[in-house]
Design an enzyme around this catalytic site. Structure first.
Site, mmCIF file in Angstrom:
data_model
loop_
_atom_site.group_PDB
_atom_site.id
_atom_site.type_symbol
_atom_site.label_atom_id
_atom_site.label_comp_id
_atom_site.label_asym_id
_atom_site.label_seq_id
_atom_site.Cartn_x
_atom_site.Cartn_y
_atom_site.Cartn_z
ATOM 1 N N PRO A 100 0.586 0.790 -0.040
ATOM 2 C CG PRO A 100 1.890 -1.115 0.470
ATOM 3 C CD PRO A 100 1.441 -0.392 -0.946
ATOM 4 N N GLY A 104 7.523 4.346 0.648
ATOM 5 C CA GLY A 104 8.404 4.735 -0.685
ATOM 6 C C GLY A 104 7.641 4.130 -2.053
ATOM 7 C CG LEU A 105 5.836 1.237 -2.562
ATOM 8 C CD1 LEU A 105 5.045 -0.127 -2.085
ATOM 9 C CD2 LEU A 105 6.689 0.752 -3.706
ATOM 10 N N GLY A 106 5.040 5.913 -3.140
ATOM 11 C CA GLY A 106 4.272 6.906 -3.815
ATOM 12 C C GLY A 106 2.788 6.892 -3.382
ATOM 13 C CB ALA A 109 2.627 11.210 -5.626
ATOM 14 C CB ALA A 110 -0.874 7.112 -6.099
ATOM 15 C CG ASP A 151 7.727 10.108 -5.062
ATOM 16 O OD1 ASP A 151 8.578 9.901 -5.306
ATOM 17 O OD2 ASP A 151 6.906 9.947 -3.735
HETATM 18 O O1 PMV Z 1 9.106 9.099 -1.410
HETATM 19 P P1 PMV Z 1 10.127 8.115 -1.356
HETATM 20 O O2 PMV Z 1 10.260 7.346 0.011
HETATM 21 O O3 PMV Z 1 10.434 7.360 -2.602
HETATM 22 O O4 PMV Z 1 11.390 9.025 -1.382
HETATM 23 C C1 PMV Z 1 11.641 9.873 -2.120
HETATM 24 C C2 PMV Z 1 12.894 9.837 -2.599
HETATM 25 C C3 PMV Z 1 14.037 11.203 -2.281
HETATM 26 O O5 PMV Z 1 14.769 11.378 -3.154
HETATM 27 C C4 PMV Z 1 14.682 10.569 -0.885
HETATM 28 C C5 PMV Z 1 13.201 12.320 -1.928
HETATM 29 C C6 PMV Z 1 12.730 13.209 -2.993
HETATM 30 O O6 PMV Z 1 12.005 14.012 -2.795
HETATM 31 O O7 PMV Z 1 13.294 12.864 -4.062
#
Ligand code: PMV
Length: 317
Positions: A100, A104-106, A109-110, A151
């Site tokens: 999704p 915040g599940l990457g 980046a994935a 990430d």
């Molecule tokens: O990408 P997310 O929503 O998992 O957030 C990243 C985590 C933070 O520490 C808030 C930002 C970062 O760059 O590490």
């Protein structure tokens, strides 16, 4: 028959240390291996084409890239350069993801990791995780401004990692495998916006925020020891304590609090928000006998989606 290469990368979840990690403190993250992004690379005599299948966007070499694909196109160019390809390869690269977006599940980046891996494997030049992570970090900067790099690191290495900005990531040996429930508030969260807001608050109240970041950093150290020694009740308490600091940073939300309360009330060993906050996911550490009860409680507390993921067992279960 035309050659096809398929490459993958997992989602991720931050266990401890978000936000403080942007300010040089440690954090721990784990892959979510059952959610994956995939890149298909196949010959395409008409020339290079990128297909972002989930969002219905396409980019063909030589044409202007749609705005949303620009970071990936920049990443492709950096990858080709790294692979020593003099010109864009005549391939179609199709991206699809089960992860999704904006939770915040990457997912970003994935997708980027699958893209780099797909190109590298197709070119017959497999790259080590460290190099993939480095390339993907540059793409993450387009989306997040000033990401810590956690990430791209956990996604490229696909194992639980202890991460400090600017240092080599260290794998976390998991003493006793455990299971996390990841419960989605249904509220999208913009990492960039939340990180920017925390920065403004830090500029206004530097001492208080530095103190909170130090406290979070100390919890991460304790959390690593608890994970390595397999002390899950202690890990749960540390997650709770980390969440309280995130509340003080101002990044929680009633929807997150509702899920966290429900999980704790149903017997989770600990629960916290995960990622940037202001939406996205709450995570709960499941005691072996609390799986059903916590799952049901999270659903009746309004979780829009519930994912159970193992940490420390085979990363591909
Ligand atoms: O990408 P997310 O929503 O998992 O957030 C990243 C985590 C933070 O520490 C808030 C930002 C970062 O760059 O590490």
């Amino acid at each position: 028959m035309s050659r096809v290469t398929i490459a993958e990368a997992p989602g991720k979840v931050i266990l401890l240390g978000e936000h403080a990690v942007v300010y040089g403190r440690p954090a721990i993250a784990a892959p979510v291996s059952q959610l994956r992004a995939r890149a298909w690379v196949e010959e395409a005599p008409a020339g290079f084409e990128l297909v972002a299948a989930d969002v219905g966007l396409t980019y063909s070499w030589g044409e202007p890239a749609p705005e949303a694909l620009r970071p990936l196109v920049a990443l492709l160019k950096a990858t080709w350069e790294r692979l020593g390809l003099g010109q864009p390869p005549a391939v179609r690269l199709t991206l699809r993801s089960q992860i999704p977006i904006a939770r915040g599940l990457g997912s970003g980046a994935a997708l980027a990791t699958a893209l780099v891996r797909g190109m590298a494997e197709y070119a017959g030049v497999p790259l080590p995780p460290e190099e993939i992570s480095h390339l993907v970090y540059e793409a993450e900067r387009f989306y997040h401004g000033n990401p810590s790099g956690i990430d791209n690191t956990v996604v490229a290495y696909e194992q639980p990692v202890y991460f400090v900005r600017g240092q080599r990531p260290r794998p976390v040996r998991v003493g006793a495998p455990f299971e996390l429930a990841i419960a989605d508030t249904g509220v999208p969260s913009s990492t960039r916006e939340v990180v920017d807001e925390v920065r403004l608050a830090w500029e206004r109240e530097r001492e208080r925020y530095e103190r909170l970041f130090d406290q979070i950093g100390a919890l991460v150290e304790r959390g690593r020891r608890a994970m390595e020694s397999g002390d899950l009740p202690e890990l749960g308490r540390i997650m709770d304590a980390n969440h309280e600091r995130l509340v003080e940073l101002g990044v929680s939300l009633p929807a997150l609090e509702g899920l966290i309360r429900a999980a704790r009330g149903a017997g989770a060993l600990g629960a916290k928000l995960s990622g940037a906050g202001r939406g996205g996911n709450a995570i709960a550490l499941l005691a072996p006998d609390s799986r059903q009860a916590v799952g049901a409680a999270l659903e009746s507390a309004g979780a829009a989606r519930l994912i159970l993921t193992p940490v420390g067992r085979s990363e591909r279960e």
